[in-house]
Design an enzyme around this catalytic site. Structure first.
Site, PDB file in Angstrom:
ATOM      1  N   SER A 130      43.386  41.849  26.866  1.00 60.99           N
ATOM      2  CA  SER A 130      44.155  41.700  28.089  1.00 60.99           C
ATOM      3  C   SER A 130      44.165  43.013  28.883  1.00 60.99           C
ATOM      4  CB  SER A 130      45.564  41.204  27.748  1.00 60.99           C
ATOM      5  OG  SER A 130      46.232  40.737  28.892  1.00 60.99           O
ATOM      6  N   ASP A 284      41.118  30.517  28.610  1.00 62.53           N
ATOM      7  CA  ASP A 284      42.012  31.471  29.277  1.00 62.53           C
ATOM      8  C   ASP A 284      42.072  31.118  30.757  1.00 62.53           C
ATOM      9  OD1 ASP A 284      43.422  33.671  30.240  1.00 62.53           O
ATOM     10  OD2 ASP A 284      42.334  35.107  28.996  1.00 62.53           O
ATOM     11  N   HIS A 316      44.880  32.344  26.748  1.00 60.59           N
ATOM     12  CA  HIS A 316      44.829  33.803  26.697  1.00 60.59           C
ATOM     13  C   HIS A 316      45.215  34.317  25.312  1.00 60.59           C
ATOM     14  CE1 HIS A 316      44.698  37.781  28.441  1.00 60.59           C
ATOM     15  NE2 HIS A 316      45.941  38.039  28.076  1.00 60.59           N
TER      16      HIS A 316
END
Length: 341
Positions: A130, A284, A316
């Site tokens: 991320s 995601d 995600h």
């Protein structure tokens, strides 16, 4: 350097930021694992993700782990705005707004830590998920002389317009709370943090996750039970002003937004020489795998470049699979291959 709890502090001093502002007495919190070898070439840098502190992501680290502390010297630098490194919650600024910090600023201070504190000139791997993945991308582009490998897990070289919109929604929910006054939170925004969690729940997990009621695998009897227990409290322990700082860093993420590349993303990508592993989550919704697909052919000078989407319905969260064995095994296999390259 000051020992503090289970981590240490690198005192960076007064730092001129990319914006031109000077941040006085900037502090970078970090923790190390394993042993630095004599050649100083067994280094893994593992930067933190949104809202996370080192304790939230160190589950990957351990003897025989995805990041093996028996073989590697692993450093987790805590991103500014996470409450341990310099953040609104621990920096007395009076009436002055907390200075705008970029990924470029974060990487510059992280490099100083490696060189000044440890004498490190080579990094075997920069691994991040991320916002950590975006930092890994920045490292590979800004310091190709140092980075031998980079694993970008559910991240991208630039915050996409769609990703930016997702963050606008998160921010709007947060600042709608009455605790937000004159540009900052004056008390904990309980309702705002809960609303933020509900928005995150829809974006972070996939369509398939909810359609197939995958939350039942975690022991929940209904979708509402899952949301209330998991997402309504997901950010309750974080400082809201810190979260706004990190949202701004995230939205401004762009490896080419610096004097070296002048906004030319293709030129920034072509500057990368490391072995590159782009590992998006197949489902995601905000770090869409198609961003990595477009980046891949631009990595023309990378020693190798591979796109390996995580085949998961966990959106995600597939990139941070603390309790998802299949996703964890997939990441471990990919990392083993990369580290052997």
């Amino acid at each position: 350097m000051v020992a503090d709890s289970d981590y240490q502090i690198y005192e960076a001093g007064d730092v001129v930021l990319q914006s031109g502002a000077t941040f006085p007495s900037l502090r970078l919190a970090y923790k190390t694992y394993g042993t630095l070898n004599a050649a100083k070439d067994n280094v893994i840098l593992y930067p933190t993700s949104f809202g996370a502190q080192h304790t939230d992501i160190e589950w990957l680290i351990g003897p025989g782990g995805i990041l093996d502390s028996d073989k590697y010297f692993i450093i987790i630098p805590n991103l500014f705005g996470n409450g341990l490194s310099s953040s609104p919650s621990n920096t007395p600024v009076g009436e002055t707004p907390f200075p705008a910090i970029s990924y470029h600023d974060a990487i510059a201070v992280q490099r100083r830590l490696l060189e000044e504190q440890f004498g490190i000139q080579k990094i075997a791997l920069v691994y991040g998920w991320s916002m950590g993945g975006m930092q890994a991308y920045h490292w590979a582009a800004l310091h190709p002389d140092m980075v031998e490998r980079a694993a970008v897990v559910c991240g991208s070289a630039r915050c996409s317009p769609y990703n930016h919109l997702f963050l606008d929604a998160v921010k709007a929910a947060l600042i709608a709370d009455p605790a937000y006054r004159n540009g900052r939170f004056v008390e904990k925004p309980v309702a705002g943090l809960r609303a933020m969690g509900r928005i995150y729940a829809g974006w972070a997990m996939s369509y398939e996750f909810y359609r197939d009621e995958v939350w039942r695998e975690q022991g929940f009897g209904s979708q509402e039970d899952y949301l209330a227990a998991t997402w309504d409290t997901a950010f309750a322990h974080r400082d809201a002003n810190n979260l706004l700082t990190q949202i701004a860093i995230w939205q401004g993420g762009d490896i080419s937004n610096c004097a070296a590349f002048s906004g030319d993303l293709d030129r920034a990508l072509s500057a990368i020489t490391a072995h590159m592993l782009l590992m998006p989550g197949q489902t995601d919704r905000y770090f869409d795998w198609r961003d990595n697909e477009r980046e891949l052919p631009k990595l023309v000078h990378a020693r190798s470049a591979a796109l390996r989407p995580i085949p998961s319905v966990h959106g995600h969260r597939a990139g941070n699979p603390v309790r998802i064995p299949a996703d964890r095994d997939f990441i471990k296999a990919q990392m083993s291959s990369l580290l052997q390259s």
